[in-house]
Motif scaffolding. Structure first.
Motif, short mmCIF file in Angstrom:
data_model
loop_
_atom_site.label_atom_id
_atom_site.label_comp_id
_atom_site.label_asym_id
_atom_site.label_seq_id
_atom_site.Cartn_x
_atom_site.Cartn_y
_atom_site.Cartn_z
N PHE A 170 0.93 -1.23 0.06
CA PHE A 170 0.12 -0.02 -0.03
C PHE A 170 0.95 1.07 0.09
O PHE A 170 2.26 1.12 0.24
CB PHE A 170 -0.88 -0.17 1.15
CG PHE A 170 -0.29 -0.02 2.52
CD1 PHE A 170 0.17 0.89 3.29
CD2 PHE A 170 -0.14 -1.51 3.18
CE1 PHE A 170 0.62 0.70 4.67
CE2 PHE A 170 0.37 -1.63 4.21
CZ PHE A 170 0.73 -0.61 5.20
N LYS A 171 0.24 2.34 -0.34
CA LYS A 171 0.90 3.45 -0.55
C LYS A 171 1.71 3.84 1.09
O LYS A 171 0.96 3.88 1.78
CB LYS A 171 0.22 4.69 -1.03
CG LYS A 171 0.43 5.05 -2.48
CD LYS A 171 0.24 6.28 -2.83
CE LYS A 171 0.32 6.71 -4.30
NZ LYS A 171 -0.41 7.87 -4.69
N GLY A 172 2.96 4.30 0.97
CA GLY A 172 3.48 4.84 2.21
C GLY A 172 3.96 3.71 3.19
O GLY A 172 3.97 3.91 4.51
N GLN A 173 3.96 2.43 2.52
CA GLN A 173 4.14 1.55 3.60
C GLN A 173 5.25 1.62 4.31
O GLN A 173 5.50 1.38 5.52
CB GLN A 173 4.31 0.08 2.59
CG GLN A 173 4.32 -1.10 3.58
CD GLN A 173 3.55 -2.22 2.68
OE1 GLN A 173 3.50 -2.27 1.67
NE2 GLN A 173 3.07 -3.19 3.32
N ASN A 174 6.49 1.90 3.44
CA ASN A 174 7.64 2.25 4.40
C ASN A 174 7.63 3.42 5.26
O ASN A 174 8.22 3.21 6.64
CB ASN A 174 8.97 2.38 3.43
CG ASN A 174 9.12 1.33 2.59
OD1 ASN A 174 8.79 0.16 3.09
ND2 ASN A 174 9.86 1.36 1.49
N GLY A 215 4.60 -7.08 12.82
CA GLY A 215 4.61 -8.08 12.15
C GLY A 215 3.90 -8.37 10.90
O GLY A 215 4.19 -8.91 9.93
N ILE A 216 2.70 -7.73 11.06
CA ILE A 216 1.83 -7.93 9.72
C ILE A 216 2.20 -6.85 8.84
O ILE A 216 2.42 -7.37 7.53
CB ILE A 216 0.27 -7.42 10.17
CG1 ILE A 216 -0.16 -8.41 11.24
CG2 ILE A 216 -0.70 -7.21 9.15
CD1 ILE A 216 -1.64 -7.85 11.95
N THR A 217 2.63 -5.79 9.01
CA THR A 217 3.02 -4.90 7.88
C THR A 217 4.24 -5.32 7.20
O THR A 217 4.63 -5.10 6.25
CB THR A 217 3.01 -3.48 8.38
OG1 THR A 217 3.80 -3.19 9.72
CG2 THR A 217 1.83 -2.93 8.61
N SER A 218 5.15 -5.93 7.98
CA SER A 218 6.48 -6.34 7.35
C SER A 218 6.38 -7.55 6.73
O SER A 218 7.30 -7.82 5.85
CB SER A 218 7.73 -6.33 8.54
OG SER A 218 7.21 -7.30 9.59
N VAL A 219 5.55 -8.45 6.89
CA VAL A 219 5.33 -9.72 5.95
C VAL A 219 4.33 -9.80 5.02
O VAL A 219 4.45 -10.20 4.00
CB VAL A 219 4.98 -10.91 7.26
CG1 VAL A 219 4.91 -12.19 6.23
CG2 VAL A 219 6.06 -10.99 8.22
N ILE A 220 3.32 -8.97 5.23
CA ILE A 220 2.34 -8.69 4.20
C ILE A 220 2.83 -8.32 2.88
O ILE A 220 2.31 -8.89 1.73
CB ILE A 220 1.19 -7.64 4.42
CG1 ILE A 220 0.16 -8.21 5.56
CG2 ILE A 220 0.55 -6.68 3.37
CD1 ILE A 220 -1.08 -9.16 4.73
N LEU A 284 13.12 -7.53 2.24
CA LEU A 284 12.10 -7.11 3.35
C LEU A 284 11.37 -5.95 2.94
O LEU A 284 10.12 -5.93 3.35
CB LEU A 284 12.64 -6.92 4.49
CG LEU A 284 13.24 -7.95 5.27
CD1 LEU A 284 13.98 -7.83 6.69
CD2 LEU A 284 12.22 -9.13 5.43
N PHE A 285 12.01 -4.83 2.16
CA PHE A 285 11.35 -3.61 1.96
C PHE A 285 11.10 -3.71 0.37
O PHE A 285 10.29 -2.53 0.18
CB PHE A 285 12.36 -2.74 2.19
CG PHE A 285 12.86 -2.85 3.85
CD1 PHE A 285 11.74 -2.40 4.67
CD2 PHE A 285 14.00 -2.87 4.21
CE1 PHE A 285 12.08 -2.76 6.11
CE2 PHE A 285 14.40 -2.80 5.47
CZ PHE A 285 13.19 -2.94 6.50
#
Lengths: 477, 96
Positions: A170-174, A215-220, A284-285
């Motif tokens: 999604f936008k701005g995930q980082n 945990g969710i936002t880094s694996v999704i 990861l990113f």
């Protein structure tokens, strides 16, 4: 009686740690691996027994928890299919993280209700416990435990395909991830300044929730093909969480065992990254595969399909055959028929090998497990480094549901996202037969020029059905 | 005491690196799931929380759930690893 045992307990933890080390060492070799696992299990049993011998233990609730947990663990470990092993390992791992998270929560509640003086005596009767140290350990454990738990659950859901395995960006995930990390750092500092204040308890809760979110936002955003990296990394996290939990309750056994797991997970992660020629940060990113509109040069050429009957004639004349399995073999559950075909080819006088790329499948060594299940002798399982130098002499390379790990764009096309990844050079075999459901791109979403090469033939359809057809052709002989 | 714990920690990390660095890729899965089972060692902390009557009922509740979660990790992890490794042994050509 129990009181006399107390000094012994620490020695039992030491013995347990030694058994973990020996067990892991034995798991380095196929012949001793099973015994090694048993040795490590004995170590775990000793650690559990030692803890039960501690003064003042009551067993009612322990029994409830232990019976429920053991039953769930035992039943699911027997029920799981070998093809579903990645998600099983992932979910077990998540429960380890959950346990560490809950332990840190319980310790904090104890501390707050007992006051530091009394609580410190439960940690170390010698009076050497440090409040700052305990606070830091509690804060770290809750975050790492939460990340392990929710990250593993997302990995499980992706692998079981309950949610799409594709990278979800999604936008701005980082930016979101960056904010989360900042919150974590700030939260830990605030919490450690005065862990017994009412506000600190709220901050602790925030740390837990934010850890779960992280945990969710880094694996999704991580795609299915990168799962081997994620699974090994989460494995490492669960070890780290156990270590930091050990720092809370000042227990050497926890620290040693946790560090072993943490270190081994990191090594595996590195091996996986190397096999994809990518850095951990990149995995990861980058949300690899989500940005594939412009992936590589468009491929020109003609796709040549062939029928099972034609494939049979090609194989019958072959004197050396290399199978290259990928995730598609797992999905089609084709490992048993593949082995059957392999044996028929051997009977026909061909030399048969199975070449397994380190990141084929969804966890490290995934293909090895499936072929072992199908009774393929492990002498026949070889690595790309063994096959690539002699691939020119191989008559037929059969690619079963693998895609990115055999994509020659990694060698030929500098603009490809796969550029530089060590692949299996099946395109250099005399003939390459690719079993594929359709012409869709692989998980990475990258076009595969292999399909358009002069010596490549496509055998379309379900991998299991195609191989079965070949097997019956051979049997009809 | 704390210095000693760190000492142990650092040594264990190095030992972990040494132990795993040369594992053949065919054993990656069992190794991972086996070490995954070891990470269930956090059961020790969970047992203490569930078994010692410090800090009240809520600690017992948290501890009991933690024991269950850690036991899933431990029991499931070891059994599943054993199941995989059992297959590695069933070779018509015999062991290496």
């Amino acid at each position: 009686m129990l009181e006399k045992l107390q000094p012994l307990i620490n020695y039992i933890y030491i013995i347990a740690s030694v058994l973990f080390v020996i067990g892991l060492k034995m798991m380095n070799r196929a012949v001793t691996a099973r015994k090694g696992n048993l040795v490590s299990a004995v170590g775990m049993a000793l650690a559990i027994i030692a803890t039960c011998l501690l003064m003042g233990m009551e067993f009612r609730w322990i029994l409830v928890g232990a019976v429920v947990g053991s039953a769930i663990g035992a039943v699911s470990s027997y029920a799981v299919k070998m093809t579903a092993m990645p998600e099983m390992v992932g979910i077990f791992n998540g429960f380890g993280g959950l346990a560490s998270m809950l332990v840190s929560w319980a310790e904090l509640v104890k501390w707050r209700s007992m006051g530091w003086e009394a609580y410190a005596r439960t940690l170390d009767p010698g009076g050497n416990a440090s409040a700052v140290f305990a606070a830091v350990a509690i804060a770290f454990t809750v975050v790492v435990g939460a990340v392990t738990f929710s990250g593993s659950m997302v990995a499980f859901l992706k692998l079981a395909e309950w949610i799409p395995g594709k990278p979800l960006l999604f936008k701005g995930q980082n930016i979101v991830n960056g904010l989360i990390v900042l919150t974590v750092v700030g939260g830990i500092i605030y919490f450690c300044l005065d862990p017994v204040s009412p506000a600190a308890y709220a901050v602790f809760m925030v740390l837990m929730v934010v850890g779960l979110a992280l945990g969710i936002t880094s694996v999704i955003p991580i795609g299915g093909a990168d799962m081997p990296v994620v699974i090994s990394l989460l494995n490492s996290y669960s070890g780290i969480a156990a270590t930091t939990a050990g720092f809370i309750i000042l227990n050497n056994g926890l620290i040693v065992a946790g560090s072993l797991v943490g270190a081994s997970g990191i090594i595996l992660t590195q091996i996986m990254c190397k096999a994809m020629n990518r850095s951990l940060a990149n995995v990861l990113f980058s949300g690899f595969g989500a940005v594939t509109e412009s992936s590589g040069t468009a491929v020109k050429g003609e796709v040549k399909a062939l029928s099972a009957e034609d494939a049979f004639y090609v194989l019958e004349a072959a004197s050396s055959v290399v199978f290259v399995p990928g995730y598609g073999m797992a999905v089609a559950q084709a490992q048993h028929v593949v082995r059957e075909l392999g044996q028929l080819l051997e009977k026909n006088g061909a030399e048969v090998k199975y070449c397994i790329h380190p990141v084929a499948g969804r966890m490290p060594g995934h293909m090895n497990v499936l072929l072992a299940e199908a009774n393929v002798p492990y002498e026949q399982l070889v690595e790309p480094g063994d096959v690539n130098p002699v691939i020119g002499t191989v008559d037929v390379a059969i690619v079963i549901g693998a895609n990115d790990v055999v994509n020659p764009a990694a060698r030929e096309d500098k603009t490809s996202p796969l550029w530089g990844m060590p692949i299996i050079n099946v395109d250099e075999a005399k003939t390459c037969i690719v079993l594929k459901r359709s012409m869709r791109a692989g998980f990475a979403g990258v076009e595969n020029p292999l399909f358009f090469k002069e010596n490549t033939r496509m055998l379309f359809g379900d991998a299991k059905a195609s191989i079965s057809a070949l097997v019956s052709e051979f049997k009809a002989e | 005491m704390l210095g000693l714990l760190f000492f142990v920690f650092v040594l264990a990390v190095f030992l972990g690196f040494e132990l795993i660095a040369k594992v053949p890729s065919q054993l990656h899965t069992p190794l991972m799931s086996g070490s995954n089972a070891i990470s269930g060692i956090t059961i020790v902390g969970a047992l203490v929380a569930a078994g010692q009557p410090h800090g009240g009922d809520f600690v017992t509740v948290l501890g009991t759930i933690a024991v269950a979660a850690a036991m899933i990790n431990v029991v499931g992890g070891y059994l599943v690893t054993d199941r995989m490794l059992a297959m590695f042994k069933h070779k018509d050509g015999g062991a290496k």
